[in-house]
Write a protein that holds these residues in place. Structure first.
Motif, short mmCIF file in Angstrom:
data_model
loop_
_atom_site.label_atom_id
_atom_site.label_comp_id
_atom_site.label_asym_id
_atom_site.label_seq_id
_atom_site.Cartn_x
_atom_site.Cartn_y
_atom_site.Cartn_z
N HIS A 52 83.85 68.04 51.72
CA HIS A 52 82.87 66.97 51.56
C HIS A 52 81.65 67.21 52.45
CE1 HIS A 52 85.15 64.49 48.82
NE2 HIS A 52 86.22 64.63 49.57
N ASP A 53 81.87 67.75 53.65
CA ASP A 53 80.74 68.06 54.53
C ASP A 53 79.85 69.15 53.91
OD1 ASP A 53 81.65 66.24 56.35
OD2 ASP A 53 82.54 67.71 57.70
N ARG A 54 80.49 70.10 53.24
CA ARG A 54 79.73 71.17 52.60
C ARG A 54 78.88 70.61 51.45
NH1 ARG A 54 80.93 76.50 53.01
NH2 ARG A 54 83.00 75.95 53.79
N ILE A 55 79.46 69.74 50.63
CA ILE A 55 78.72 69.13 49.54
C ILE A 55 77.56 68.30 50.08
CG2 ILE A 55 78.84 67.48 47.63
CD1 ILE A 55 80.15 70.18 47.08
N GLU A 56 77.79 67.58 51.15
CA GLU A 56 76.73 66.78 51.77
C GLU A 56 75.59 67.69 52.25
OE1 GLU A 56 76.06 63.77 55.57
OE2 GLU A 56 78.08 64.24 54.91
N ALA A 57 75.95 68.85 52.82
CA ALA A 57 74.94 69.79 53.30
C ALA A 57 74.12 70.34 52.14
CB ALA A 57 75.60 70.92 54.07
N ILE A 58 74.77 70.64 51.02
CA ILE A 58 74.05 71.15 49.84
C ILE A 58 73.08 70.10 49.32
CG2 ILE A 58 74.31 71.91 47.45
CD1 ILE A 58 77.03 73.13 48.31
N ASN A 59 73.55 68.86 49.20
CA ASN A 59 72.68 67.78 48.72
C ASN A 59 71.49 67.58 49.66
OD1 ASN A 59 74.14 67.16 46.40
ND2 ASN A 59 75.50 65.75 47.47
N PHE A 60 71.77 67.63 50.97
CA PHE A 60 70.71 67.47 51.96
C PHE A 60 69.66 68.57 51.79
CE2 PHE A 60 68.67 68.22 56.03
CZ PHE A 60 68.45 66.95 56.53
N SER A 61 70.11 69.81 51.63
CA SER A 61 69.19 70.94 51.51
C SER A 61 68.36 70.84 50.23
CB SER A 61 69.98 72.26 51.54
OG SER A 61 70.62 72.41 52.80
N LEU A 62 68.97 70.36 49.15
CA LEU A 62 68.21 70.17 47.91
C LEU A 62 67.16 69.08 48.07
CD1 LEU A 62 71.10 70.43 45.29
CD2 LEU A 62 69.22 72.06 45.60
N GLU A 63 67.53 68.00 48.75
CA GLU A 63 66.59 66.89 48.94
C GLU A 63 65.42 67.28 49.84
OE1 GLU A 63 69.01 63.82 50.55
OE2 GLU A 63 70.14 63.50 48.70
N HIS A 64 65.66 68.24 50.75
CA HIS A 64 64.63 68.64 51.70
C HIS A 64 64.09 70.03 51.39
CE1 HIS A 64 66.71 65.36 53.77
NE2 HIS A 64 65.61 65.20 54.46
N ASP A 65 64.11 70.38 50.11
CA ASP A 65 63.56 71.67 49.68
C ASP A 65 62.06 71.57 49.51
OD1 ASP A 65 63.56 74.35 48.66
OD2 ASP A 65 63.41 73.52 46.64
N ASP A 66 61.33 72.55 50.03
CA ASP A 66 59.89 72.64 49.86
C ASP A 66 59.15 71.42 50.40
OD1 ASP A 66 58.61 74.90 49.08
OD2 ASP A 66 58.14 74.22 47.06
#
Length: 273
Positions: free
Chosen positions: A123-137
């Motif tokens: 779940h922490d990994r999924i949260e990190a992926i979502n965070f990175s997508l939200e903060h892309d570019d």
């Protein structure tokens, strides 16, 4: 040299077997036919896999190479006793000696997350992926303080794939910001980043390579012109030197090499494996 078939078999996804096997096979220059057989979680599936492997042996006229991370003993027994390929049992090679050395029995877990519903790491990994997508570019400034690392660099220097790799492989919350002409005119970092210098890592790239990449996206545009790319890269590197930001060139480096260098530099407290 005849073509050989290589099988990567597992009662999980097979990604570990394939990654490790391909790393070994990279040492040999020869034609190979690669086949992944994941989710061999029953004796029936094991028999099907054995038939496929043995058929390849007959067609190729040479033993297939079989990298396996199967942990189910019944499935593994079928493969070991009936497969005509060269078996490379990765778990048997490493886990059993470790059991003896540590005085502990392994849990024979299938894959990294045997029950994702109970895995906090997953779940922490999924949260990190979502965070990175939200903060892309630079899409969002919200919760930027929760970033483990913030990547900066000109457009198409490798920020997005590196951010996602860090999130997927290590569970790191990676943000990334493009450096744009307005930043160069101000001669300062984007305002949202000024208080977060310790988390910033810069990526740069050779202008010639950058122009090639951008021309694939916007051919014959000023954005992709070599002159503009030289200007942007020069200004970005000058800014990173002024701001004391650690940086590296992605021109000849793989995503894995870039991520490893970043991890060595920022030394995050939290890593998920």
């Amino acid at each position: 040299m005849p073509n050989r078939s290589v099988f990567f078999i597992s009662d999980g996804t097979g990604i570990t077997a394939e990654t490790f096997g391909n790393a070994i096979l990279a040492q040999f220059e020869m034609p190979l036919r690669r086949v992944r057989l994941p989710f061999l979680d029953s004796v029936d599936k094991a028999h099907q896999a054995v038939r496929q492997i043995n058929h390849a042996v007959e067609i190729d006229g040479a033993r297939s190479l079989v990298f396996t991370t199967v942990v189910n003993p019944e499935v593994l027994q079928v493969i070991k006793t009936q497969c005509k390929g060269m078996m490379l049992d990765m778990f048997g090679t490493f886990v059993e000696p470790l059991e003896l050395e540590l005085g502990l029995k392994s849990n024979h877990r299938v894959g990294r997350f045997s029950d994702v519903s109970k895995s906090q790491a997953y779940h922490d990994r999924i949260e990190a992926i979502n965070f990175s997508l939200e903060h892309d570019d630079g899409q969002s400034h919200q919760n930027l303080e929760h970033s483990d690392v913030i990547l900066v660099g000109v457009s198409r220097s490798g920020k997005t794939p590196t951010s996602l790799y860090l999130a997927m492989q290590y569970g790191l919350k990676a943000s990334n910001y493009p450096l744009i002409p307005e930043d160069f005119e101000r001669r300062r970092l984007p305002p949202a980043l000024l208080s977060r210098r310790k988390k910033i890592f810069g990526l740069t790239i050779a202008p010639e390579r950058l122009s090639e990449i951008r021309n694939e996206r916007r051919p014959h545009s000023r954005y992709a012109s070599l002159e503009n790319c030289r200007m942007e890269v020069s200004e970005a590197e000058a800014m990173m030197r002024r701001e004391g930001i650690r940086w590296l060139s992605t021109t000849t480096k793989s995503i894995e090499e870039i991520a490893t260098t970043i991890l060595q530099e920022i030394r995050p407290e939290r890593l998920i494996y």
